[in-house]
Design a protein around this motif. Structure first.
Motif, mmCIF file in Angstrom:
data_model
loop_
_atom_site.group_PDB
_atom_site.id
_atom_site.type_symbol
_atom_site.label_atom_id
_atom_site.label_comp_id
_atom_site.label_asym_id
_atom_site.label_seq_id
_atom_site.Cartn_x
_atom_site.Cartn_y
_atom_site.Cartn_z
ATOM 1 N N ILE A 259 0.871 -1.154 0.174
ATOM 2 C CA ILE A 259 0.050 -0.034 -0.103
ATOM 3 C C ILE A 259 1.035 1.246 -0.052
ATOM 4 N N ASN A 260 1.821 1.238 0.841
ATOM 5 C CA ASN A 260 2.844 2.424 0.967
ATOM 6 C C ASN A 260 3.463 2.777 -0.324
ATOM 7 N N HIS A 261 3.555 2.040 -1.404
ATOM 8 C CA HIS A 261 4.310 2.259 -2.549
ATOM 9 C C HIS A 261 3.353 3.155 -3.457
ATOM 10 N N THR A 262 2.734 4.277 -3.138
ATOM 11 C CA THR A 262 1.826 4.934 -3.688
ATOM 12 C C THR A 262 2.645 5.541 -5.444
ATOM 13 N N ASP A 263 3.775 5.361 -5.415
ATOM 14 C CA ASP A 263 4.388 5.759 -6.907
ATOM 15 C C ASP A 263 3.958 4.663 -7.731
ATOM 16 N N LEU A 264 3.844 3.283 -7.401
ATOM 17 C CA LEU A 264 3.327 2.435 -8.282
ATOM 18 C C LEU A 264 1.764 2.121 -8.297
ATOM 19 N N TYR A 265 1.226 2.117 -7.040
ATOM 20 C CA TYR A 265 -0.070 1.475 -6.907
ATOM 21 C C TYR A 265 -1.014 2.676 -6.480
ATOM 22 N N GLN A 266 -2.145 2.644 -6.919
ATOM 23 C CA GLN A 266 -3.189 3.590 -6.560
ATOM 24 C C GLN A 266 -4.637 2.553 -6.912
ATOM 25 N N LEU A 267 -5.846 2.937 -6.036
ATOM 26 C CA LEU A 267 -6.819 2.397 -6.318
ATOM 27 C C LEU A 267 -7.577 3.208 -7.576
ATOM 28 N N GLU A 268 -8.055 2.498 -8.505
ATOM 29 C CA GLU A 268 -8.539 3.233 -9.564
ATOM 30 C C GLU A 268 -9.982 3.888 -9.314
ATOM 31 N N ALA A 269 -10.082 5.168 -9.432
ATOM 32 C CA ALA A 269 -11.387 5.760 -9.176
ATOM 33 C C ALA A 269 -12.465 5.316 -9.889
ATOM 34 N N ASN A 270 -12.287 4.847 -11.216
ATOM 35 C CA ASN A 270 -13.169 4.554 -12.124
ATOM 36 C C ASN A 270 -13.082 2.949 -12.032
ATOM 37 N N LEU A 271 -14.120 2.493 -11.813
ATOM 38 C CA LEU A 271 -14.162 0.725 -11.413
ATOM 39 C C LEU A 271 -13.922 0.431 -12.820
ATOM 40 N N ASP A 272 -14.356 0.636 -13.961
ATOM 41 C CA ASP A 272 -14.177 0.130 -15.164
ATOM 42 C C ASP A 272 -12.722 0.101 -15.468
#
Length: 498
Positions: A259-272
């Protein structure tokens, strides 16, 4: 498929992977026996990487000789885990009912050792991946080629251990105690007995710790696609394994490491966008090879999406239990569920409206030959890390109740749902975790069935479902070991009840 057959086919695929960068069945080739390990496949970085790429191609495309509609039924990684886990739990049902026994029997929990159809394919395909991974590990260790750098050796060995751990995770959760094969030596594997699940989990932890240490942070593809796992994919799977072992401190720590590697990973706001090739939520995806007639559809989408859209007969649908789990206004229902109303035949009433999983939206009705893939089979994604950390905290892990509520609200906010109150007690919080897992990971890799079993809720939930009555017994919570395996290896025993 028996062990010897699996090993032979794996060797052939690894050899072909070097030449074609995929695992396609061509003309017969002589059995390579032991010559695969050094001179042919592991003499250079390019060839060794080709061997790994061939494993992933086989996982998502299954046997190339299979018909497109059958691929999903032949490989645990091409959608079979999703569908069998779904019908065995309370989230999906077979629309054709008793007319399709391969799905109806696990759907009603009435399996015997000899009527389980596609279940054998989970065993076969998972062990094929395991033997391929073992072949890479052994081949790299035996190679003396100066063209295979030490850093590459370590990275590829870690990657192969990740694949082995991933495959064993599904094997042990479907079958329980299974043979733990850490070699390709048939003389050893043909007489292996079943290994206790706890020992298998210990091996998974060891393999994944090695993978986290040796795999690169960057994804090892020139296109930056996440179709070969990196260090954080291994860490994510390690977090899941810790959770299943109730090691909540380590589960939370590993999940936070992703989770802490926000440079690589983020939740997609658009579920599609969650299952798209460009998804920043994806930790690891499997890329299809464009099998003839599948066009740009994934095997899972080809199976689930009706043809014609919204008027064709569905294959497998979501249960009322699953549909009622969604709260009003849940964006996951809007984006990831669709329905179809098949046309009535003359002199017959219209068939029932069927709601089906629509996370993968391209099927036979809307696929296009030569078109780019708009979705990849997503094996691991970031949302799971938040829910792992929440469950760990709810069970006394780091952060406690307030941390768990915060992580749950991150997932709920993305789904357009109101935040949970801070006044939840532990029982309410654990129920909220289970509910979010049910609505976030429905129709994904058997999560719901595994969750019911590991939290000891399977009997009470499943035995009360009308379709599954009379309840045959809790032994149905494990699949039967394929009798063909027991016939050739008398050290193997059948799961109790079968």
């Amino acid at each position: 498929m028996q062990y010897q057959k699996i090993i032979t086919n794996t060797y052939r695929c690894l050899l072909l992977a070097v030449v074609f960068s995929s695992c396609k069945k061509l003309v017969s080739v002589p059995d390579p026996i032991n010559t695969i390990s050094t001179g042919q496949v592991f003499s250079s970085e390019k060839q060794a990487n080709g061997a790994m790429a061939g494993i992933y191609t086989r996982m998502i495309n299954a046997e190339s000789s299979a018909q497109p509609a059958d691929i999903v039924q032949n490989s645990f990684a091409a959608g079979l885990s999703t569908l069998l886990g779904g019908v065995s739990s309370d989230e999906m049902y077979n629309y054709q009912g008793a007319g399709d026994q391969n799905w109806y029997l696990p759907n009603t929990n009435k399996l015997t050792a000899y009527n389980n159809g596609f279940i054998f394919n989970i065993w076969n395909s998972a062990y094929t991946s395991i033997y391929a991974a073992n072949a890479v590990i052994e081949g790299i260790a035996a190679s003396t080629s100066p063209n295979l750098k030490d850093s590459v050796r370590k990275a590829l060995t870690g990657e192969a251990k990740f694949v082995r751990a991933f495959s064993y995770f599904y094997l042990t959760n479907f079958f329980g105690d299974v043979p733990l094969a850490l070699t390709t030596d048939f003389n050893k594997t043909r007489i292996m007995s079943r290994t206790p699940q706890q020992q298998i989990y210990q091996q998974l932890v060891a393999d994944l710790k090695d993978a986290v240490t040796t795999m690169p942070e960057a994804y090892p593809t020139s296109s930056n696609e996440r179709i070969r796992p990196n260090r954080y994919a291994a860490l994510a799977l390690l977090a899941r394994v810790y959770l299943y072992q109730r090691d909540y401190a380590n589960a939370a720590d590993a999940a936070s490491g992703v989770i802490n590697h926000t440079d690589l990973y983020q939740l997609e706001a658009n579920l599609d966008n969650v299952f798209a090739p460009t998804s920043r939520e994806a930790l690891w995806q499997l890329k299809p090879a464009g099998v003839f007639m599948l066009n740009n559809a994934l095997p899972e989408g080809f199976k689930l999406v009706p043809n014609p859209l919204r008027t064709g007969y569905p294959s497998i649908c979501l249960t009322d239990i699953q549909l009622k789990a969604f709260e009003t206004g849940d964006k996951r229902f809007v984006s990831w569920v669709d329905s179809t109303q098949p046309a009535a035949s003359p002199n017959t009433p219209p068939p029932a409206l069927g709601y089906y999983p629509n996370k993968y939206k391209i099927g036979s009705a809307n696929s296009s030959f030569g078109a780019p893939f708009k979705e990849y089979q997503t094996a691991l994604r970031l949302a799971e890390m938040y829910l792992i950390r929440a469950e760990a905290a709810a069970n006394g892990g780091p952060g406690g109740i307030s941390s768990a509520i915060s992580d749950l609200n991150i997932i709920r906010n993305r789904a357009g749902l109101p935040a949970l109150p801070s006044s939840l007690n532990q029982d309410q919080l654990l129920a909220a975790v289970a509910k979010e897992r049910q609505t976030e990971f429905f129709a994904e890799w058997g999560h719901r069935w595994f969750d019911l079993k590991r939290t000891a809720k399977a009997h009470n939930v499943l035995s009360a479902i009308p379709l599954k009555q009379p309840w045959a017994g809790d032994f149905q919570l494990l699949y039967p070991i394929p009798p063909a395996e027991i016939n050739v290896n008398h050290f193997l025993t059948q799961n109790l009840g079968y």
